[in-house]
Design a protein around this motif. Structure first.
Motif, short mmCIF file in Angstrom:
data_model
loop_
_atom_site.label_atom_id
_atom_site.label_comp_id
_atom_site.label_asym_id
_atom_site.label_seq_id
_atom_site.Cartn_x
_atom_site.Cartn_y
_atom_site.Cartn_z
N LEU A 64 -26.69 52.06 75.40
CA LEU A 64 -26.80 52.24 73.96
C LEU A 64 -26.84 53.73 73.63
CD1 LEU A 64 -29.50 49.51 73.16
CD2 LEU A 64 -27.01 49.31 73.01
N LEU A 65 -26.07 54.11 72.61
CA LEU A 65 -26.00 55.51 72.19
C LEU A 65 -26.54 55.64 70.77
CD1 LEU A 65 -24.87 58.32 73.20
CD2 LEU A 65 -22.92 57.84 71.71
N SER A 66 -27.40 56.61 70.56
CA SER A 66 -27.96 56.82 69.22
C SER A 66 -26.97 57.58 68.35
CB SER A 66 -29.28 57.58 69.32
OG SER A 66 -29.05 58.91 69.75
N TRP A 67 -27.20 57.50 67.06
CA TRP A 67 -26.36 58.21 66.09
C TRP A 67 -26.48 59.72 66.28
CZ3 TRP A 67 -22.46 58.88 63.16
CH2 TRP A 67 -22.47 59.71 62.06
N ALA A 68 -27.67 60.19 66.55
CA ALA A 68 -27.87 61.63 66.75
C ALA A 68 -27.14 62.12 67.99
CB ALA A 68 -29.36 61.95 66.85
N ALA A 69 -27.19 61.34 69.09
CA ALA A 69 -26.50 61.76 70.31
C ALA A 69 -25.00 61.76 70.13
CB ALA A 69 -26.88 60.83 71.45
N PHE A 70 -24.51 60.93 69.23
CA PHE A 70 -23.06 60.86 68.99
C PHE A 70 -22.56 62.01 68.13
CE2 PHE A 70 -19.51 59.27 66.34
CZ PHE A 70 -18.59 59.01 67.34
N SER A 71 -23.31 62.37 67.10
CA SER A 71 -22.76 63.29 66.10
C SER A 71 -23.57 64.55 65.85
CB SER A 71 -22.63 62.55 64.76
OG SER A 71 -23.92 62.17 64.28
N LYS A 72 -24.77 64.68 66.43
CA LYS A 72 -25.62 65.82 66.08
C LYS A 72 -26.06 66.64 67.28
CE LYS A 72 -27.40 63.45 61.97
NZ LYS A 72 -28.61 62.97 61.25
N GLN A 73 -26.44 65.99 68.35
CA GLN A 73 -26.97 66.72 69.51
C GLN A 73 -25.83 67.25 70.38
OE1 GLN A 73 -29.42 63.83 71.48
NE2 GLN A 73 -30.90 63.70 69.79
N ASP A 74 -26.08 68.42 70.99
CA ASP A 74 -25.08 69.00 71.89
C ASP A 74 -24.86 68.10 73.09
OD1 ASP A 74 -24.91 71.09 70.20
OD2 ASP A 74 -26.11 72.48 71.38
N SER A 75 -23.59 67.99 73.47
CA SER A 75 -23.23 67.14 74.61
C SER A 75 -22.74 68.02 75.75
CB SER A 75 -22.12 66.16 74.19
OG SER A 75 -21.68 65.38 75.28
N PRO A 76 -23.36 67.94 76.93
CA PRO A 76 -22.96 68.80 78.04
C PRO A 76 -21.55 68.45 78.52
CG PRO A 76 -24.46 67.11 78.79
CD PRO A 76 -24.39 66.99 77.30
#
Length: 829
Positions: free
Chosen positions: A559-571
Motif C-alpha cells: 500500500l502506498l500513501s498519497w504523500a509518498a506518491f506525490s509529496k515526499q522525495d523518492s530515492p
C-alpha cells in the motif's frame, strides 16, 4: 422473444428430442409454432392445479376462439396444411375435452414443462463449452438477456393493448345490456323473460370481471418484468460510468453510448405505453364499476410512473467530462480563464415535437462546508437549448464548447486563508447540469453532475492536479466526494501499477511491460537504505508474464500513501515519485514517442540492473534508460566495456533532456555519437541495441535523410555530433554504485595558440569561408569580417597541433551551434 423461437435455434440433438416429443402428442408441432406466443402467455399451471374448473374452461374456449380465428383468417392460397391442422385440432379437442378441459390443460402444461427441460439441458451444455473468457461471456449473455427481455415486453405490450381494447368492447356490451334490460313486471311470463335477461347480464358481468382480472394480471406481470429490465439497464449504465472514470485517467476503453441509448429508449417507450394502457383501464372504472372491482385499487400505475421517473433521472448523464485543449489528454483539470468543453446526453431519445429542451450549467451547487473553499463563476453562456429538429437528427446531446471559469474574490477564500485547508490541487469541484423534461404529460427536472474537477490558476500546477485526479478516480468509492483529500486512502500496488501503465499507453501509445512495472514497484516500496544494496535478478521474463496467485496477493498488500506518491522525495533523486515520472512522460511524449512505441527504449532500469543486463553481451551493446535523478526528465545511453583484467565497466552518457532533444533527435545522437580513445581516435561505442540488434537496423528508419549538397553552394553541410572522452565510470563490477561525476566544459583556448598566429598552407588559403566552421566565440569577428586562427576550426583539420607527451589531453566536449543547421562538436584543447 417466444420460447419456441429459442427452441428452434438449439443444436441438432435437442431439435430431434423436440420433434420426438411432438410426434407422440395430440398437439401438432405447426399448431404449437403458430400459436406460440398465446400458448406461452397462458397460466396452464393454475388451470391444472386449481380445484375450480372455471379457469380450465376459460382457457379451453379461448383456445377454440384462437383456432377458429386463425383458420378462418387464411386465404385459399395460404398454407393448406396449416389450415387443415388447425381445424383438425379444433375438432379433436372438442370431441375429447369438451367435458373435461382440465385434461387438455394438463396435456399442454406437460408439453411446456418438457420443453423447458430440453432448453435447460441445452443451455447447460452450451455453458460447458463456453470460451475461457468469463467476463466477455458474461457481458455477452447479459446483453442478450436485455435484448430478449425488450422483445418479450414489446410482445406483451401489444397483447395488453389488444386485451384492453377487447375489455372496452365487452364493457360497452355490458353497459348496453344493462341500460336496455326490461323493467321488472309481476306476470309469470314476463318474469321468465326478465330472468333470462338478468342471467345474460350476470354472465356478461362475470365475463367482464374475469377479463378485468386477466388484464390486471398481465399489467402486473408487465410491471414486474419492466422493473427487472430497468435494473439490468441501470447495471449496464453503472458499468459504463465506472469505465468512464477509468478512461478519464488513461484506460483504453470503448465508451460508445449508442447501444445503451437504444436500450434506454426502448425501455422508456414500453413504460410510456404501459402507463397509457393503465390510464385507459383506470378510465374504464369511471363508467362501469362494481363491488370488489379489481381495477379500483390494484392497478400498478404508481409503480410504473416511479419506474419511468427513475429511468429518466438516471438516463441524464455527462457523456464527455470537462476538459481543456491540451497536447496531452488530461480531463478534469481546468484552469481559470482557459476555455474548456463538456458534453451531456439524455439516453432516452424521446422529445415532444414542440418542446425544446434547455440545459443549465452551474458549479458547486452544493459546495462542502469547508473554510476557505474557493468558489467560481461561469463567465460564458450558462445554458444550451436543443430544438426538436436537432434532437431527432443528432440525439439529445448538449455540447458546451467554450465555458470559462473565474474565481470569486471573497474574504473567506483565497491565498490568505489556506492554513489548515486543502491545497489548490487537492480541492475538488463539481459542475452541475439541469434540464426540464416534458413528454406525454410527464414533467420532470432532470439533474446530473460531472466528476470532480481540479481548478488551477497556473499551468505549473498541472502535474500535481493530474496526480489528484488520478488518485481520486482510482480509489474513491463515491464519485461525488469533494472532501476525499481530507483523508485520502492508500493505493494497493495492483491498482496503482495498472494506472501508471495507462498513463504511458494514453499519451505515448505503448503501456509499461512487467519489467518496467517491477522497477517502479521497487522504487516505491523498497526503503531508501536498501536501494544501493538491493539484489535484483535479471529481467528474463517475457512481457506477457503474469504473476501467480500468491504473488498477486502479496502485491495487493503493498500500500502506498498519497504523500509518498506525490509529496515526499523518492530515492535516489530529490523529488516526489510522481513529479519524476511525469517529467519522463512529458519527455517521451514530446521527443521519444516513436522509438518508445516500437519498444526500443528499455526505460525504467537502474544502473545496477543495466550492468547485470549488459555485462554478458557483446562489446558495444547498449540500452536506453531513463535517468533516476534528472529533475527535468532525462534519458541516457548505457553500455559496458570489458577491460584487460576481465573487469566490466558500465559507461553512461550524461542524461539528455528536452533542451538537447529539441535540437537533435536521440536517434541522431546515437548514430553520430563519438568517444575519444586513448589515442584521441574518435569511435562510436554504440553498436548493438540490447539484447543484440545492430544499431542501424534498430534506429535506421528514424535517421534524418541526407542533405543534398547541391543545395548548399556557399557552405558545406554540417551536423551536431556528441563526443566524449573515455572516462572510467564509477559504477563497475563488483564495486558498489555511485553517482557519476559531471565534468565542467572548459572553453578556454590552449595557451600556445594565444601567442602566435601560424599561417595556413597555400593550398588551404583559398578555401576561405566555404570550408571553415565558426566557433561560438566568433560573433565579433563575423561582424568585422575578420577571421583569425582562434575563431575557426576545421573538422579533420590537417594543421591541428600534434600534442607532445607532456601536453594535456582533451577534457570535455564543446558544442558548436551555428545558424540553425546541424554542426559538429569538437573537444577543447
Amino acid at each position: 422473444m417466444a420460447k419456441w423461437e429459442i427452441l428452434q435455434g438449439l443444436d441438432r440433438p435437442f431439435q430431434e428430442r423436440l420433434h420426438e416429443l411432438y410426434s407422440n402428442s395430440l398437439l401438432p408441432m405447426d399448431v404449437r409454432k403458430h400459436l406460440a406466443s398465446w400458448i406461452e402467455d397462458q397460466n396452464w399451471y393454475q388451470a391444472v392445479m386449481s380445484p375450480d374448473t372455471s379457469h380450465a374452461y376459460l382457457l379451453f374456449h379461448h383456445l377454440l376462439d384462437q383456432l377458429g380465428s386463425q383458420s378462418n383468417g387464411y386465404s385459399q392460397d395460404s398454407d393448406l396444411l396449416l389450415q387443415h391442422n388447425l381445424r383438425k385440432f379444433c375438432r379433436d379437442i372438442q370431441a375429447l375435452f369438451q367435458d373435461n378441459p382440465m385434461q387438455l390443460a394438463g396435456l399442454i402444461y406437460n408439453l411446456l414443462l418438457e420443453e423447458r427441460n430440453i432448453l435447460n439441458q441445452a443451455q447447460r451444455t452450451q455453458q460447458d463449452h463456453v470460451d475461457t473468457s468469463p467476463k466477455v461471456s458474461k457481458e455477452t449473455r447479459q446483453q442478450q438477456e436485455i435484448e430478449s427481455r425488450i422483445q418479450e415486453l414489446k410482445d406483451m405490450i401489444q397483447k395488453l393493448v389488444k386485451d384492453v381494447y377487447q375489455l372496452s368492447d365487452l364493457q360497452d356490451v355490458f353497459s348496453f345490456r344493462y341500460k336496455t334490460q326490461t323493467p321488472p313486471v309481476k306476470t309469470s311470463s314476463m318474469d321468465s323473460n326478465q330472468a333470462k335477461q338478468q342471467q345474460l347480464l350476470q354472465e356478461t358481468l362475470n365475463e367482464l370481471d374475469r377479463k378485468r382480472k386477466e388484464v390486471l394480471d398481465t399489467s402486473r406481470a408487465l410491471h414486474g418484468r419492466c422493473a427487472t429490465l430497468i435494473e439490468l439497464l441501470l447495471q449496464e449504465l453503472e458499468k459504463w460510468k465506472d469505465q468512464q472514470r477509468k478512461a478519464c485517467i488513461g484506460a483504453p476503453l470503448d465508451l460508445h453510448l449508442d447501444q445503451l441509448e437504444t436500450w434506454f429508449t426502448a425501455g422508456a417507450k414500453i413504460l410510456f405505453q404501459l402507463k397509457q394502457q393503465l390510464k385507459e383501464l383506470e378510465d374504464l372504472t369511471h363508467f362501469v364499476s362494481y363491488e370488489n372491482d379489481p381495477l379500483k385499487t390494484k392497478l400498478p400505475l404508481q409503480g410504473v410512473t416511479e419506474l419511468l421517473q427513475l429511468l429518466l433521472h438516471r438516463a441524464f448523464i455527462v457523456e464527455s467530462q470537462p476538459q481543456m485543449l491540451l497536447p496531452v489528454k488530461r480531463p478534469l483539470v481546468l484552469k481559470t480563464g482557459n476555455k474548456f468543453s463538456v458534453q451531456t446526453r439524455l439516453l432516452v431519445r424521446l422529445q415532444d415535437a414542440n418542446e425544446p429542451l434547455t440545459v443549465h450549467v452551474t458549479i458547486d451547487k452544493n459546495s462542502p462546508q469547508m473554510k476557505g473553499f474557493r468558489m467560481f463563476n461561469i463567465l460564458t453562456s450558462e445554458q444550451k437549448t436543443l430544438t426538436p429538429e436537432k434532437g431527432r437528427s443528432q440525439g439529445l446531446i448538449w455540447d458546451f464548447r467554450c465555458l470559462t471559469l473565474k474565481e470569486q474574490k471573497t474574504s473567506s477564500s483565497g491565498k490568505g486563508c489556506s492554513e489548515g485547508l486543502l491545497i489548490v490541487t487537492e480541492e475538488l469541484h463539481i459542475i452541475n447540469f439541469t434540464v426540464k423534461y416534458s413528454y406525454q404529460g410527464l414533467n420532470l427536472e432532470l439533474k446530473t453532475n460531472s466528476l470532480p474537477v481540479v481548478i488551477i490558476s497556473n499551468m505549473n500546477q498541472l502535474s500535481s492536479a493530474w496526480a489528484s485526479i488520478l488518485w481520486f478516480n482510482l480509489l474513491s468509492s463515491d464519485p461525488q466526494d469533494q472532501q476525499f483529500f481530507s483523508s485520502p486512502p492508500k493505493a494497493p500496488w495492483t491498482v496503482l501499477g495498472l494506472a501508471l501503465s495507462w498513463q504511458f499507453s494514453s499519451c505515448t501509445g505503448r503501456s509499461l511491460d512487467q519489467e518496467q512495472l517491477n522497477m517502479l514497484k521497487k522504487k516505491l516500496f523498497v526503503p531508501r537504505t536498501e536501494h544501493s544494496i538491493l539484489s535484483v535478478p535479471p529481467f528474463e521474463a517475457p512481457v506477457s508474464f503474469c504473476p501467480s496467485e500468491q504473488e498477486h496477493k502479496k502485491e495487493s498488500q503493498l500500500l502506498l500513501s498519497w504523500a509518498a506518491f506525490s509529496k515526499q522525495d523518492s530515492p535516489p533523486g530529490k523529488m516526489p515519485f510522481w513529479t519524476w515520472l511525469d517529467k519522463i512522460l512529458d519527455l517521451v511524449h514530446s521527443h521519444l514517442k516513436d522509438i518508445w512505441k516500437d519498444g526500443l527504449i528499455k526505460g525504467f532500469v537502474t544502473r545496477a540492473q543495466a550492468l547485470r543486463l549488459l555485462k554478458k553481451k557483446l562489446p558495444g551493446t547498449f540500452l536506453l534508460r531513463f535517468s533516476e535523478t534528472s529533475a527535468e526528465g532525462g534519458i541516457t545511453c548505457s553500455w559496458v566495456e570489458h577491460q584487460d583484467d576481465d573487469k566490466v565497466v558500465l559507461r553512461s552518457v550524461e542524461p539528455y533532456t528536452k533542451d538537447i532533444l529539441q535540437l537533435v533527435p536521440i536517434t541522431e545522437i546515437i548514430r553520430n555519437y563519438q568517444l575519444l580513445a586513448e589515442e584521441n581516435v574518435p569511435e562510436n561505442p554504440l553498436c548493438f541495441l540490447y539484447p543484440g540488434i545492430p544499431r542501424d537496423e534498430a534506429f535506421g528508419p528514424y535517421y534524418r535523410e541526407k542533405v543534398d549538397l547541391a543545395k548548399h553552394r556557399k557552405y558545406l553541410s554540417r551536423e551536431l555530433i556528441v563526443v566524449s572522452n573515455r572516462q572510467v565510470d564509477d559504477v563497475q563490477s563488483p564495486h558498489p554504485l555511485q553517482q557519476p561525476e559531471v565534468l565542467d566544459i572548459d572553453l578556454d583556448l590552449h595557451p600556445e595558440w594565444e601567442q602566435t598566429e601560424p599561417e595556413l598552407p597555400l593550398d588551404l588559403r583559398d578555401l576561405g569561408k566555404d570550408l571553415l566552421t565558426l566557433n561560438m566565440n566568433d560573433i565579433e569577428a563575423l561582424k568585422n569580417d575578420e577571421l583569425t586562427h582562434d575563431a575557426i576550426l576545421l573538422r579533420d583539420d590537417p594543421v591541428l597541433p600534434i600534442l607532445s607527451p607532456g601536453d594535456e589531453a582533451p577534457s570535455s566536449v564543446s558544442h558548436f551551434f551555428m545558424d540553425g543547421a546541424t554542426t559538429f562538436d569538437f573537444p577543447n584543447y
